[in-house]
Motif scaffolding. Structure first.
Motif, PDB file in Angstrom:
ATOM      1  N   GLY A  92       0.839  -1.195   0.000  1.00 37.45           N
ATOM      2  CA  GLY A  92       0.000   0.000   0.000  1.00 37.45           C
ATOM      3  C   GLY A  92       0.871   1.241   0.000  1.00 37.45           C
ATOM      4  N   PHE A  93       0.258   2.372  -0.240  1.00 39.80           N
ATOM      5  CA  PHE A  93       1.013   3.620  -0.173  1.00 39.80           C
ATOM      6  C   PHE A  93       0.149   4.720   0.417  1.00 39.80           C
ATOM      7  N   THR A  94       0.818   5.698   1.029  1.00 41.97           N
ATOM      8  CA  THR A  94       0.163   6.877   1.590  1.00 41.97           C
ATOM      9  C   THR A  94       0.977   8.100   1.167  1.00 41.97           C
ATOM     10  N   THR A  95       0.295   9.220   1.004  1.00 43.41           N
ATOM     11  CA  THR A  95       0.975  10.463   0.673  1.00 43.41           C
ATOM     12  C   THR A  95       0.136  11.629   1.153  1.00 43.41           C
ATOM     13  N   GLY A  96       0.799  12.758   1.391  1.00 41.61           N
ATOM     14  CA  GLY A  96       0.109  13.935   1.886  1.00 41.61           C
ATOM     15  C   GLY A  96       1.110  14.988   2.326  1.00 41.61           C
TER      16      GLY A  96
END
Length: 285
Positions: A97-101
């Motif tokens: 999975g990936f997260t960004t912000g």
């Protein structure tokens, strides 16, 4: 009293482990990300990264380095960094999975930027695979949260090394094709590889959303990009993958600069692989 205290401690430890638990959902990944941020604020980045990293985790500081090596040798701990994911996705196989912000650091003198974290499930916990951040001005544009759950859950029970290698070769071939087209057709080549809702993280800029805006950004300042891929991995569900390497960028202002990059690919309905996130951070030589 002693028994009561021991029970309370055990409960807190269990709660922490539960917060990091990987159950194949995007919700569990976002929860792990938020617990990671809390751990940095409470215990400092050194302890938090050592806990949330696996043996092979890479952090870009700014060049890629093994996270365990980097943070074990880090003399001081930083806890004045905070971040909030506004985009997260998880593979249908639940292993990736990936997260960004956006993120910000400092107290009196703040610095801002955008981050990208790639996560893998390890022994039932979400662990970092890749982490990088690229500095920008204070974000002004509001970005709506998009936490996308997998449409289904499919994971092969067993993949041998040959099959895993073949899957990675597909991604390497895709990026090689992209790089060839960038040489022959210029920046316009990205148009055939970006998803409509793609995101670009580029130093000095807020997150750039959407294929059209990304192409316009590239066309406005860049004449050439050359990619040298150094690493690749792919979800066993065959719907997400990532690459990293070095990008040499020639600006229209007669300037050349080297960047470390991480690209996240998503498989389309027609089985083609398209870029959903591109992140660049200046490379040190």
């Amino acid at each position: 009293m002693k028994q009561l205290f021991s029970t309370a401690v055990a409960s807190l430890l269990a709660l922490g482990a539960f917060a990091q638990k990987s159950d194949g959902t995007t919700k569990s990944l976002v929860n792990a990300e938020k617990e990671f941020a809390k751990s940095v604020a409470k215990n400092g980045d050194k302890e938090a990264f050592l806990d949330y990293s696996s043996a092979n985790t890479l952090v870009f500081r700014p060049n890629p380095v093994n996270a365990k090596t980097f943070y074990t040798g880090k003399a001081d701990a930083q806890n004045d960094v905070s971040w909030t994911p506004n985009l997260a996705k998880v593979s249908r196989s639940g292993d990736f999975g990936f997260t960004t912000g956006p993120y910000e650091t400092g107290t009196s003198e703040k610095k801002y930027g955008q981050y990208l974290s790639i996560w893998k499930s390890e022994n039932g916990r979400w662990k970092l695979a890749i982490d990088l951040g690229t500095e920008s001005n204070k974000p002004l544009a509001k970005v709506n949260q998009s936490f996308v759950e997998p449409k289904d859950h499919v994971a092969p029970k067993f993949l041998n090394e040959r099959e895993i290698k073949a899957g990675r070769e597909i991604i390497l071939t895709t990026e090689k094709t992209l790089n060839t087209l960038l040489k022959t057709h210029g920046i316009a080549a990205f148009g055939g590889f970006l998803t409509n809702d793609a995101r670009l993280l580029f130093p000095g800029n807020e997150a750039i959303e959407g294929k059209g805006k990304i192409i316009a950004f590239y066309n406005g300042m860049i004449s050439k990009i050359n990619l040298k891929t150094t690493g690749v991995d792919k979800a066993i569900g065959s719907d997400f993958a990532y690459t990293y390497g070095v990008a040499t960028i020639d600006y229209k202002a007669d300037l050349r600069e080297s960047f470390n990059y991480v690209f996240v690919y998503e498989k389309a309905a027609d089985a083609s692989w398209n870029l959903i996130v591109q992140a660049f951070v200046p490379a040190e030589r």
